[in-house]
Design a protein around this motif. Structure first.
Motif, PDB file in Angstrom:
ATOM      1  N   ARG A  31       0.830  -1.221   0.000  1.00 17.24           N
ATOM      2  CA  ARG A  31       0.000   0.000   0.000  1.00 17.24           C
ATOM      3  C   ARG A  31       0.856   1.259   0.000  1.00 17.24           C
ATOM      4  O   ARG A  31       0.478   2.270  -0.574  1.00 17.24           O
ATOM      5  CB  ARG A  31      -0.915   0.009   1.233  1.00 17.24           C
ATOM      6  CG  ARG A  31      -2.082  -0.943   1.131  1.00 17.24           C
ATOM      7  CD  ARG A  31      -2.986  -0.784   2.349  1.00 17.24           C
ATOM      8  NE  ARG A  31      -4.070  -1.727   2.336  1.00 17.24           N
ATOM      9  CZ  ARG A  31      -5.366  -1.402   2.454  1.00 17.24           C
ATOM     10  NH1 ARG A  31      -5.707  -0.146   2.576  1.00 17.24           N
ATOM     11  NH2 ARG A  31      -6.286  -2.322   2.447  1.00 17.24           N
ATOM     12  N   ASP A  39      -3.733  -2.098  -3.496  1.00 18.28           N
ATOM     13  CA  ASP A  39      -4.682  -2.429  -2.439  1.00 18.28           C
ATOM     14  C   ASP A  39      -5.425  -3.659  -2.926  1.00 18.28           C
ATOM     15  O   ASP A  39      -6.232  -3.584  -3.863  1.00 18.28           O
ATOM     16  CB  ASP A  39      -5.652  -1.263  -2.206  1.00 18.28           C
ATOM     17  CG  ASP A  39      -6.703  -1.557  -1.145  1.00 18.28           C
ATOM     18  OD1 ASP A  39      -6.803  -2.720  -0.698  1.00 18.28           O
ATOM     19  OD2 ASP A  39      -7.440  -0.628  -0.773  1.00 18.28           O
ATOM     20  N   THR A  41      -7.784  -5.324  -1.848  1.00 19.91           N
ATOM     21  CA  THR A  41      -9.235  -5.376  -1.657  1.00 19.91           C
ATOM     22  C   THR A  41      -9.979  -4.746  -2.824  1.00 19.91           C
ATOM     23  O   THR A  41     -11.204  -4.832  -2.896  1.00 19.91           O
ATOM     24  CB  THR A  41      -9.669  -4.681  -0.352  1.00 19.91           C
ATOM     25  OG1 THR A  41      -9.413  -3.272  -0.453  1.00 19.91           O
ATOM     26  CG2 THR A  41      -8.949  -5.258   0.848  1.00 19.91           C
ATOM     27  N   LYS A  42      -9.250  -4.126  -3.747  1.00 21.97           N
ATOM     28  CA  LYS A  42      -9.866  -3.448  -4.885  1.00 21.97           C
ATOM     29  C   LYS A  42      -9.368  -4.079  -6.193  1.00 21.97           C
ATOM     30  O   LYS A  42      -8.214  -3.879  -6.578  1.00 21.97           O
ATOM     31  CB  LYS A  42      -9.544  -1.956  -4.847  1.00 21.97           C
ATOM     32  CG  LYS A  42     -10.122  -1.261  -3.617  1.00 21.97           C
ATOM     33  CD  LYS A  42      -9.768   0.203  -3.597  1.00 21.97           C
ATOM     34  CE  LYS A  42     -10.517   0.985  -2.524  1.00 21.97           C
ATOM     35  NZ  LYS A  42     -10.817   0.266  -1.302  1.00 21.97           N
ATOM     36  N   PRO A  43     -10.222  -4.839  -6.876  1.00 20.24           N
ATOM     37  CA  PRO A  43      -9.792  -5.512  -8.107  1.00 20.24           C
ATOM     38  C   PRO A  43      -9.180  -4.575  -9.147  1.00 20.24           C
ATOM     39  O   PRO A  43      -8.207  -4.949  -9.817  1.00 20.24           O
ATOM     40  CB  PRO A  43     -11.088  -6.151  -8.630  1.00 20.24           C
ATOM     41  CG  PRO A  43     -11.888  -6.414  -7.387  1.00 20.24           C
ATOM     42  CD  PRO A  43     -11.596  -5.239  -6.490  1.00 20.24           C
ATOM     43  N   HIS A  44      -9.706  -3.359  -9.285  1.00 20.88           N
ATOM     44  CA  HIS A  44      -9.146  -2.453 -10.302  1.00 20.88           C
ATOM     45  C   HIS A  44      -7.727  -2.030  -9.943  1.00 20.88           C
ATOM     46  O   HIS A  44      -6.906  -1.778 -10.827  1.00 20.88           O
ATOM     47  CB  HIS A  44     -10.050  -1.235 -10.518  1.00 20.88           C
ATOM     48  CG  HIS A  44     -10.075  -0.245  -9.407  1.00 20.88           C
ATOM     49  ND1 HIS A  44     -10.804  -0.427  -8.251  1.00 20.88           N
ATOM     50  CD2 HIS A  44      -9.449   0.950  -9.277  1.00 20.88           C
ATOM     51  CE1 HIS A  44     -10.642   0.615  -7.451  1.00 20.88           C
ATOM     52  NE2 HIS A  44      -9.821   1.465  -8.048  1.00 20.88           N
ATOM     53  N   ARG A  45      -7.394  -1.988  -8.642  1.00 22.98           N
ATOM     54  CA  ARG A  45      -6.020  -1.682  -8.229  1.00 22.98           C
ATOM     55  C   ARG A  45      -5.081  -2.856  -8.527  1.00 22.98           C
ATOM     56  O   ARG A  45      -3.923  -2.658  -8.864  1.00 22.98           O
ATOM     57  CB  ARG A  45      -5.974  -1.341  -6.738  1.00 22.98           C
ATOM     58  CG  ARG A  45      -6.725  -0.092  -6.351  1.00 22.98           C
ATOM     59  CD  ARG A  45      -6.088   1.125  -6.957  1.00 22.98           C
ATOM     60  NE  ARG A  45      -6.736   2.342  -6.482  1.00 22.98           N
ATOM     61  CZ  ARG A  45      -6.710   3.501  -7.127  1.00 22.98           C
ATOM     62  NH1 ARG A  45      -6.070   3.601  -8.291  1.00 22.98           N
ATOM     63  NH2 ARG A  45      -7.314   4.552  -6.652  1.00 22.98           N
ATOM     64  N   GLU A  84     -12.796  -9.725   2.271  1.00 23.18           N
ATOM     65  CA  GLU A  84     -12.338  -8.819   1.209  1.00 23.18           C
ATOM     66  C   GLU A  84     -10.825  -8.849   1.030  1.00 23.18           C
ATOM     67  O   GLU A  84     -10.329  -8.690  -0.085  1.00 23.18           O
ATOM     68  CB  GLU A  84     -12.794  -7.392   1.511  1.00 23.18           C
ATOM     69  CG  GLU A  84     -14.272  -7.144   1.322  1.00 23.18           C
ATOM     70  CD  GLU A  84     -14.704  -7.298  -0.128  1.00 23.18           C
ATOM     71  OE1 GLU A  84     -13.950  -6.892  -1.030  1.00 23.18           O
ATOM     72  OE2 GLU A  84     -15.799  -7.843  -0.360  1.00 23.18           O
ATOM     73  N   SER A  85     -10.079  -9.048   2.101  1.00 16.40           N
ATOM     74  CA  SER A  85      -8.621  -8.962   2.024  1.00 16.40           C
ATOM     75  C   SER A  85      -7.956 -10.337   1.994  1.00 16.40           C
ATOM     76  O   SER A  85      -7.415 -10.759   0.977  1.00 16.40           O
ATOM     77  CB  SER A  85      -8.082  -8.139   3.199  1.00 16.40           C
ATOM     78  OG  SER A  85      -6.697  -7.953   3.103  1.00 16.40           O
ATOM     79  N   GLY A  89      -9.003 -10.997  -1.723  1.00 19.15           N
ATOM     80  CA  GLY A  89      -7.843 -10.251  -2.198  1.00 19.15           C
ATOM     81  C   GLY A  89      -6.782 -11.165  -2.766  1.00 19.15           C
ATOM     82  O   GLY A  89      -6.258 -10.943  -3.860  1.00 19.15           O
ATOM     83  N   ASN A  92      -8.083 -13.047  -5.911  1.00 17.05           N
ATOM     84  CA  ASN A  92      -8.137 -12.154  -7.069  1.00 17.05           C
ATOM     85  C   ASN A  92      -6.754 -11.912  -7.667  1.00 17.05           C
ATOM     86  O   ASN A  92      -6.639 -11.633  -8.863  1.00 17.05           O
ATOM     87  CB  ASN A  92      -8.797 -10.830  -6.698  1.00 17.05           C
ATOM     88  CG  ASN A  92     -10.307 -10.950  -6.576  1.00 17.05           C
ATOM     89  OD1 ASN A  92     -10.903 -11.881  -7.134  1.00 17.05           O
ATOM     90  ND2 ASN A  92     -10.929 -10.028  -5.862  1.00 17.05           N
TER      91      ASN A  92
END
Length: 199
Positions: A31, A39, A41-45, A84-85, A89, A92
């Protein structure tokens, strides 16, 4: 090898980096304060990270937040932190990163001892650890182009803060250097679908 190490700034990530650097080209992701920001927890990241890094030979995940607390106080919202993480995470990273890993490359994810040896307040984390292990075992049978998938399940570290070690009564802590060797074995070895348990 060109290795993408996610969670590189944490206690475990630094130990893995120390074990692999000099032998491989390490791209450190976290991060903050890393070569690449991400991050999980955010697929686009995650997508942005892989696009920035390009093709790699191995992806290591030494990251994943989890909620710890008494079962009767865990709400769906608190449990979602872990899902999510630690769970989604990491998974993903594989789903979104498969096309960015070279033929014969590998993914190594991180689980933990409490999926096998419960501790007080660890139910949410144990859930995610067990799910990640099962995903790796199954996904390894379908991975294309000779790509391997493994996970490393460490117990509490000798270097962990004493306050954390108190949550693991009777557990024998292991040195981070020993845990880092399991990641090296996963990256440089031949096995797939394996859970390397460092207990």
């Amino acid at each position: 090898m060109k290795i993408l190490l996610i969670g590189a700034t944490g206690l475990l990530g630094k130990a893995i980096s120390k074990e692999l650097e000099g032998k491989h080209d390490i791209i450190r992701a976290a991060r903050h304060n890393a070569d690449v920001k991400v991050d999980i927890t955010k697929p686009h990241r995650i997508k942005e990270m892989f696009e920035q890094v390009g093709k790699v030979d191995a992806v290591i995940s030494a990251t994943g937040n989890a909620h710890f607390g008494p079962l009767e106080e865990i709400t769906p919202e608190l449990n979602e932190i872990t899902i999510e993480s630690k769970l989604k995470g990491q998974i993903n990273l594989v789903l979104l990163g498969m096309s960015h890993v070279n033929d014969g490359g590998s993914f190594t994810l991180t689980t933990g001892v409490i999926m096998d040896e419960p501790i007080y307040q660890g139910a949410s984390s144990a859930m995610a650890n067990g799910a990640v292990k099962a995903f790796v075992k199954s996904a390894a049978t379908e991975a294309p182009r000779g790509i391997r998938l493994n996970s490393v399940s460490p117990t509490v570290f000798q270097e962990s803060p004493e306050k954390l070690r108190e949550f693991f009564p009777g557990f024998e802590p292991v040195p981070l250097s020993k845990v880092a060797l399991a990641f090296r074995k996963s990256v440089e070895g031949v096995q797939t679908g394996k859970s390397y348990e460092i207990y």
